[in-house]
Enzyme design. Structure first.
Site, PDB file in Angstrom:
ATOM      1  CB  CYS A  77      30.688  33.824  40.756  1.00 23.36           C
ATOM      2  SG  CYS A  77      29.376  35.058  40.658  1.00 23.36           S
ATOM      3  CG  HIS A 175      33.114  36.156  44.051  1.00 20.99           C
ATOM      4  ND1 HIS A 175      33.742  36.017  42.847  1.00 20.99           N
ATOM      5  CD2 HIS A 175      31.861  36.599  43.779  1.00 20.99           C
ATOM      6  CE1 HIS A 175      32.913  36.369  41.871  1.00 20.99           C
ATOM      7  NE2 HIS A 175      31.765  36.722  42.415  1.00 20.99           N
ATOM      8  CD  GLU A 177      37.128  35.323  43.798  1.00 17.25           C
ATOM      9  OE1 GLU A 177      36.718  34.280  44.332  1.00 17.25           O
ATOM     10  OE2 GLU A 177      36.536  35.886  42.866  1.00 17.25           O
TER      11      GLU A 177
END
Lengths: 193, 251
Positions: A77, A175, A177
């Site tokens: 990001c 993202h 994650e």
């Protein structure tokens, strides 16, 4: 495996550590020069603002350190954006690993681009083992245009770089994650480089 | 294409999931982390956890819970409830929350939105608005879990929140909440057409078609519901298949 996650003054950095923990890796969340240099893999995460983050990194010499690293580096990001040349966010000079600009989305749709978007034309090691047309989670108001380093693209307002790759440097605008199983696979691919 | 988001909402009291029906009666439905992980596996795009714990002392339980959620969940989640100062926002951020939602505290002190947005970015601030359509034809904003009517009107308040830097609006229609008769599509479409930030619809989900309606007629970017998911009345995979058949883009 020794994974360093670069710590800085913004955002939800903890969540990258948690995602690695779900993959069985205990990350070292740090802004210490030597720990970063000695790591097998380095993750440069990010939610935050370009200017203040660059200032934090510069004060610690992490900007220069990052571009000198030889091990695999993954920017996420804001991390991806700061690895580029210059960001329109606060007219900020960035690290310059990818010699491409970061632009503000034109006001032709809702900004920030927030939510799950499919990516296309993905290539390279990060995307091994993924079904095509997978969705990833994005939250951003600035984007990297398509360029020679683009390793996946995304279409929102305009077609932009969902991921970049050059030598040992990898970056995603989304993202991983927070992108469910698909994101977990991308992180796993990075750890296996 | 960006996908329309399906967001289960979990109300938490003293570390356990509960769901209020019409903001009043409360039933327990299970462990928040386990329930959240189940939703993530089933294809939920995001989760909202609202802390409805009454007492200050027990708020600590909630941030401990947020840490456990962050560790187990691989999709984004928002937390709300009792966030009155920057310190509360910071505590939840460092526990691993992706976003916080503020409601009464923003109405009382609109500058609070700016304060959080400046510190942690617009993407971190969701402004939740509870409003009721009243006899005068206007949507009036309520605070304190729908107990106190304010002098703010939905559309102008949502616009102000956007101007002050909120990243999303979560609008709950008190007329529709708990009824299972569908979302407040007209008001939602009006919000969505006038704002440049995403709008999350809440209140009234009862069947699959309500979601199709809220994404087409209501022009919402995301739809939130609680009891229909908690009691498995509409499993998320079934809902998503239904929406796909209606040519609505979902993940």
């Amino acid at each position: 495996m020794n994974v360093a996650v670069i710590k800085y003054n913004a955002g939800n950095i903890q969540s990258v550590g948690f995602a690695l923990e779900r993959l069985g890796v205990k990350a070292n969340i740090t802004d210490d020069f030597d720990s970063i240099r000695a790591a097998d893999k380095v993750i440069f995460p990010g939610v935050g603002e370009a200017g203040s983050t660059m200032k934090y990194l510069k004060e610690r010499g992490i900007d220069q350190l990052l571009s000198d690293l030889k091990q695999p580096v993954l920017g996420i990001c804001l991390g991806q954006q700061l690895m580029c040349m210059h960001s329109e966010e606060g007219d900020t000079p960035c690290i310059g690993i990818f010699d491409v600009p970061v632009l503000r989305f034109p006001p032709e749709g809702k900004v920030p681009h927030m939510g799950w978007n499919n990516i296309e034309d993905e290539k390279g090691d990060l995307f091994t083992g993924l079904r095509p047309d997978r969705y990833f989670y994005f939250v951003h108001s600035y984007y990297v245009p398509l360029n020679d380093y683009t390793s996946a693209s995304c279409n929102y307002i305009t077609r932009f770089s969902a991921a970049l790759q050059k030598d040992n440097f990898y970056a995603t605008q989304f993202h991983p994650e927070k992108s469910g199983d698909a994101g977990q696979q991308v992180l796993k691919n990075f750890l296996e480089l | 294409m960006i996908a329309k988001r399906i967001i289960p909402c979990l109300d938490i009291r003293d570390g356990q999931t509960v769901k209020g029906i019409n903001f009043l009666d409360i039933k327990e439905v299970g462990d928040p982390v386990e329930l959240g992980a189940r939703y993530a596996r089933e294809g939920a795009d995001e989760l909202v956890y609202l802390d409805i714990t009454a007492t200050h002392e027990k708020r600590k339980l909630f941030s401990d819970l947020v840490k456990r959620i962050a560790l187990h969940l691989n999709i984004p989640f928002t937390v709300g409830g009792g966030i009155n100062e920057l310190r509360d926002a910071e505590r939840l951020l460092s526990a691993g929350a992706d976003k916080i939602s503020i409601n009464s505290s923003a109405v009382r002190n609109p500058a609070f939105i700016e304060e959080i947005a400046k510190a942690y970015g617009s993407q971190f601030v969701v402004t939740a608005i509870d409003a009721r359509l009243e006899a005068d034809g206007k949507w009036w904003v309520y605070v304190n879990g729908g107990r106190i009517r304010t002098d703010k009107e939905l559309f102008s308040w949502a616009m102000e929140a956007q101007d002050r830097g909120t990243g999303e609006i979560l609008f709950t229609s008190m007329n529709h909440d708990g009824t299972k008769n569908g979302f407040a599509c007209e008001a939602l479409a009006h919000l969505s057409e006038n704002l440049t930030i995403p709008v999350i619809a809440s209140g009234g989900a009862g069947k699959e078609d309500h979601f199709a309606e809220v994404f087409t007629k209501g022009k919402a970017d995301a739809a939130l519901a609680a009891s229909i998911f908690h009691f498995n009345e509409i499993p998320i995979p079934v809902l998503k298949d239904y929406l796909r058949k209606k040519n609505i883009v979902v993940r």
